[in-house]
Structures are given as structure tokens and as C-alpha cells.
Design a protein around this motif. Sequence first.
Motif, PDB file in Angstrom:
ATOM      1  N   LYS A   7       1.012  -1.332  -0.019  1.00  0.00           N
ATOM      2  CA  LYS A   7      -0.098  -0.025   0.023  1.00  0.00           C
ATOM      3  C   LYS A   7       0.804   1.121  -0.031  1.00  0.00           C
ATOM      4  CE  LYS A   7      -3.709  -2.159   2.579  1.00  0.00           C
ATOM      5  NZ  LYS A   7      -4.398  -2.080   3.707  1.00  0.00           N
ATOM      6  N   ARG A   8       0.522   2.402  -0.619  1.00  0.00           N
ATOM      7  CA  ARG A   8       1.340   3.702  -0.482  1.00  0.00           C
ATOM      8  C   ARG A   8       0.566   4.799   0.105  1.00  0.00           C
ATOM      9  NH1 ARG A   8      -1.421   3.667  -5.817  1.00  0.00           N
ATOM     10  NH2 ARG A   8      -2.170   5.741  -6.443  1.00  0.00           N
ATOM     11  N   ARG A   9       1.331   5.443   0.613  1.00  0.00           N
ATOM     12  CA  ARG A   9       0.632   6.798   1.275  1.00  0.00           C
ATOM     13  C   ARG A   9       0.837   8.009   0.415  1.00  0.00           C
ATOM     14  NH1 ARG A   9       3.689   6.521   6.688  1.00  0.00           N
ATOM     15  NH2 ARG A   9       5.466   5.834   5.518  1.00  0.00           N
ATOM     16  N   ARG A  24      -3.738   6.524   3.265  1.00  0.00           N
ATOM     17  CA  ARG A  24      -3.009   5.124   2.718  1.00  0.00           C
ATOM     18  C   ARG A  24      -3.973   4.825   1.591  1.00  0.00           C
ATOM     19  NH1 ARG A  24      -2.481   2.524   6.983  1.00  0.00           N
ATOM     20  NH2 ARG A  24      -0.508   3.031   7.470  1.00  0.00           N
ATOM     21  N   SER A  26      -5.026   1.888  -1.110  1.00  0.00           N
ATOM     22  CA  SER A  26      -4.851   0.506  -1.253  1.00  0.00           C
ATOM     23  C   SER A  26      -5.058   0.291  -2.791  1.00  0.00           C
ATOM     24  CB  SER A  26      -6.228  -0.176  -0.468  1.00  0.00           C
ATOM     25  OG  SER A  26      -7.276   0.199  -1.144  1.00  0.00           O
ATOM     26  N   TYR A  31      -8.888   5.473  -0.293  1.00  0.00           N
ATOM     27  CA  TYR A  31      -8.399   6.263   0.680  1.00  0.00           C
ATOM     28  C   TYR A  31      -8.598   6.110   2.025  1.00  0.00           C
ATOM     29  CZ  TYR A  31      -7.128   8.699  -3.644  1.00  0.00           C
ATOM     30  OH  TYR A  31      -6.704   9.066  -5.042  1.00  0.00           O
ATOM     31  N   ILE A  34      -4.923   8.475   7.591  1.00  0.00           N
ATOM     32  CA  ILE A  34      -3.816   8.109   8.492  1.00  0.00           C
ATOM     33  C   ILE A  34      -3.916   9.087   9.737  1.00  0.00           C
ATOM     34  CG2 ILE A  34      -1.341   7.589   9.243  1.00  0.00           C
ATOM     35  CD1 ILE A  34      -1.031   6.773   6.211  1.00  0.00           C
ATOM     36  N   GLU A  53       3.557   9.035  -3.055  1.00  0.00           N
ATOM     37  CA  GLU A  53       4.247   8.166  -1.936  1.00  0.00           C
ATOM     38  C   GLU A  53       5.370   9.213  -1.137  1.00  0.00           C
ATOM     39  OE1 GLU A  53       5.351   4.675  -0.004  1.00  0.00           O
ATOM     40  OE2 GLU A  53       4.204   4.760  -1.744  1.00  0.00           O
ATOM     41  N   ASP A  60       4.090   2.730   9.784  1.00  0.00           N
ATOM     42  CA  ASP A  60       2.800   2.769   9.373  1.00  0.00           C
ATOM     43  C   ASP A  60       1.706   2.528  10.464  1.00  0.00           C
ATOM     44  OD1 ASP A  60       3.377   2.789   6.815  1.00  0.00           O
ATOM     45  OD2 ASP A  60       3.039   0.788   6.156  1.00  0.00           O
ATOM     46  N   THR A  62      -2.589   2.205  11.930  1.00  0.00           N
ATOM     47  CA  THR A  62      -3.744   1.746  11.040  1.00  0.00           C
ATOM     48  C   THR A  62      -4.942   2.647  11.858  1.00  0.00           C
ATOM     49  OG1 THR A  62      -2.792  -0.516  11.376  1.00  0.00           O
ATOM     50  CG2 THR A  62      -5.469  -0.161  11.418  1.00  0.00           C
TER      51      THR A  62
END
Length: 64
Positions: A7-9, A24, A26, A31, A34, A53, A60, A62
Amino acid sequence: MDENGEKRRAPVQCTNCGTIGIVRISADETYTPIGQSTICDCDGGTLRVLDEEIDDGFPDETVR
């Protein structure tokens, strides 16, 4: 996701109110904010990716 399936931010901005936040992203382009439950309280805005990114140096998180 990036080329490794991760996954990228990315920073995003609400197109309605201009609020900026980090999400984040997916594989299905969902989206997930965070560090907060939502980016803003707008009903009509969409989130626009400002820059791909980012690396903030923190592990990371959650969002629940």
C-alpha cells in the motif's frame, strides 16, 4: 499499491474545502486517512492526490 504490492501513502486535498491530510491508498484505490478518522467533513468534495508516496520516517499506522 506500488510495484511490490505494498500500500502507498500520499498527501491529499479536499477539492471542496481545501483541507489537506495523509491517506493510505490500497490496490482498489480506496483512501484511508492516517492518524484521523476523516480528512474533512465535506459531503460534496473529493480527495485529490497532491504528491505520490511520502516517507515520513514513522512506522505505518492503522486507522480504525
